[in-house]
Design a protein around this motif. Structure first.
Motif, PDB file in Angstrom:
ATOM      1  N   ASN A  68      23.826   6.223  -6.921  1.00  0.00           N
ATOM      2  CA  ASN A  68      22.615   5.979  -7.688  1.00  0.00           C
ATOM      3  C   ASN A  68      21.647   5.077  -6.933  1.00  0.00           C
ATOM      4  O   ASN A  68      20.436   5.150  -7.104  1.00  0.00           O
ATOM      5  N   SER A  69      22.211   4.201  -6.092  1.00  0.00           N
ATOM      6  CA  SER A  69      21.389   3.259  -5.346  1.00  0.00           C
ATOM      7  C   SER A  69      21.989   3.066  -3.964  1.00  0.00           C
ATOM      8  O   SER A  69      23.211   3.026  -3.804  1.00  0.00           O
ATOM      9  N   LEU A  70      21.123   2.950  -2.979  1.00  0.00           N
ATOM     10  CA  LEU A  70      21.571   2.773  -1.600  1.00  0.00           C
ATOM     11  C   LEU A  70      20.854   1.569  -1.001  1.00  0.00           C
ATOM     12  O   LEU A  70      19.629   1.549  -0.893  1.00  0.00           O
ATOM     13  N   THR A  71      21.617   0.526  -0.641  1.00  0.00           N
ATOM     14  CA  THR A  71      21.044  -0.647   0.017  1.00  0.00           C
ATOM     15  C   THR A  71      20.844  -0.322   1.494  1.00  0.00           C
ATOM     16  O   THR A  71      21.807  -0.035   2.202  1.00  0.00           O
ATOM     17  N   VAL A  72      19.600  -0.372   1.942  1.00  0.00           N
ATOM     18  CA  VAL A  72      19.284   0.076   3.298  1.00  0.00           C
ATOM     19  C   VAL A  72      18.921  -1.062   4.242  1.00  0.00           C
ATOM     20  O   VAL A  72      18.933  -0.898   5.466  1.00  0.00           O
ATOM     21  N   PHE A  73      18.592  -2.232   3.681  1.00  0.00           N
ATOM     22  CA  PHE A  73      18.152  -3.330   4.547  1.00  0.00           C
ATOM     23  C   PHE A  73      18.333  -4.650   3.807  1.00  0.00           C
ATOM     24  O   PHE A  73      18.173  -4.725   2.591  1.00  0.00           O
ATOM     25  N   ASP A 112      16.317   4.073  -4.784  1.00  0.00           N
ATOM     26  CA  ASP A 112      16.778   4.614  -6.064  1.00  0.00           C
ATOM     27  C   ASP A 112      17.003   6.118  -5.881  1.00  0.00           C
ATOM     28  O   ASP A 112      16.056   6.907  -5.905  1.00  0.00           O
ATOM     29  N   LEU A 113      18.261   6.508  -5.697  1.00  0.00           N
ATOM     30  CA  LEU A 113      18.580   7.910  -5.429  1.00  0.00           C
ATOM     31  C   LEU A 113      18.646   8.749  -6.704  1.00  0.00           C
ATOM     32  O   LEU A 113      18.758   9.976  -6.619  1.00  0.00           O
ATOM     33  N   ARG A 138      12.842  -0.476  -3.500  1.00  0.00           N
ATOM     34  CA  ARG A 138      12.948  -1.508  -4.531  1.00  0.00           C
ATOM     35  C   ARG A 138      13.434  -2.793  -3.870  1.00  0.00           C
ATOM     36  O   ARG A 138      14.428  -2.789  -3.133  1.00  0.00           O
ATOM     37  N   ILE A 139      12.725  -3.892  -4.134  1.00  0.00           N
ATOM     38  CA  ILE A 139      13.050  -5.173  -3.527  1.00  0.00           C
ATOM     39  C   ILE A 139      13.768  -6.035  -4.559  1.00  0.00           C
ATOM     40  O   ILE A 139      13.278  -6.211  -5.682  1.00  0.00           O
ATOM     41  N   SER A 140      14.916  -6.558  -4.181  1.00  0.00           N
ATOM     42  CA  SER A 140      15.693  -7.365  -5.115  1.00  0.00           C
ATOM     43  C   SER A 140      15.058  -8.737  -5.319  1.00  0.00           C
ATOM     44  O   SER A 140      14.217  -9.182  -4.530  1.00  0.00           O
ATOM     45  N   ARG A 141      15.478  -9.391  -6.358  1.00  0.00           N
ATOM     46  CA  ARG A 141      15.051 -10.779  -6.591  1.00  0.00           C
ATOM     47  C   ARG A 141      15.656 -11.652  -5.490  1.00  0.00           C
ATOM     48  O   ARG A 141      16.829 -11.487  -5.147  1.00  0.00           O
TER      49      ARG A 141
END
Length: 229
Positions: A68-73, A112-113, A138-141
């Motif tokens: 569902n979500s992929l952290t890329v950086f 957001d996949l 999407r940028i995390s807090r």
């Protein structure tokens, strides 16, 4: 007497047994071996060389199906925050203090996949190229590592309440600065490049395994022009 002799001669007739030719008997195990080799060769061809006409877009979507979500950086940096506090009695400022803090912060960039439907994929069979359009990152807090912060405090006498207020104000200020820094064009550019490379790797290998060969995967974000050619 003649009848008895005839009977004995009849009883002594040898029994005829038909034997299989030796060549045919020896050929049976070899036939089994040949059939097994043929089956193994067919399975190997089916697994590595046979290319069944299918749906490259469907194979690409299947690669993202369970994510569902992929952290890329991930970006880690330091932000500087500074606050002042004044305490007084009867309107007279008696105690002034200042605190500066250098706080490490970490921000993650994610894809957001769940929005990656078929409209975001385009397959060019002639060029063996898959074009993929990604949604905005999407940028995390910001995650502030306050345990590793460096604090510098000035003031003749810093009360406990003043110290708490200075620390709280610095944390809020550091979070705002970290969120602003995370949107820096240079940092965003690095995050997008990492995202594109991650998607290429996540799609190219499954497509090769599916039998589509060395497929070229072109990745871009919404709003970016489609590559020429």
């Amino acid at each position: 007497m003649e009848n008895d002799l005839t009977t004995r001669e009849t009883d002594l007739q040898p029994t005829v047994v038909r034997e299989q030719p030796l060549a045919r008997t020896q050929a049976v195990p070899w036939l089994i071996v040949i059939l097994l080799l043929a089956a193994v060769a067919w399975l190997g061809w089916r697994a590595f060389f046979y290319k069944e006409e299918g749906d490259p877009v469907g194979s690409a979507m299947l690669a993202f199906e369970k994510q569902n979500s992929l952290t890329v950086f991930s970006s880690r940096f330091e932000v500087v925050a500074e606050s002042e506090d004044t305490r007084g009695v009867l309107g007279v400022d008696l105690l002034k203090s200042r605190q500066a803090a250098i706080i490490p912060a970490t921000v993650e960039y994610r894809l957001d996949l769940s929005t990656m439907d078929r409209d975001r994929f385009e397959w060019d069979a002639d060029k063996e190229r898959l074009d993929v359009v990604l949604p905005a990152l999407r940028i995390s807090r910001p995650n502030l590592d306050e345990a590793q912060q460096k604090v510098f405090t000035e003031g003749s006498w810093v009360t406990r309440d003043a110290s708490s207020d200075l620390a709280r104000n610095n944390s809020l200020q550091a979070e705002r600065k970290a969120a602003a820094f995370a949107k820096n064009p240079q940092v965003l550019s690095m995050a997008k490049s990492a995202a594109k490379e991650a998607v290429r790797q996540n799609l190219a290998i499954p497509l090769q395994i599916a039998g589509y060969g060395d497929v070229k995967v072109e990745v871009r974000f919404d709003g970016e022009p489609k590559p020429a050619g």
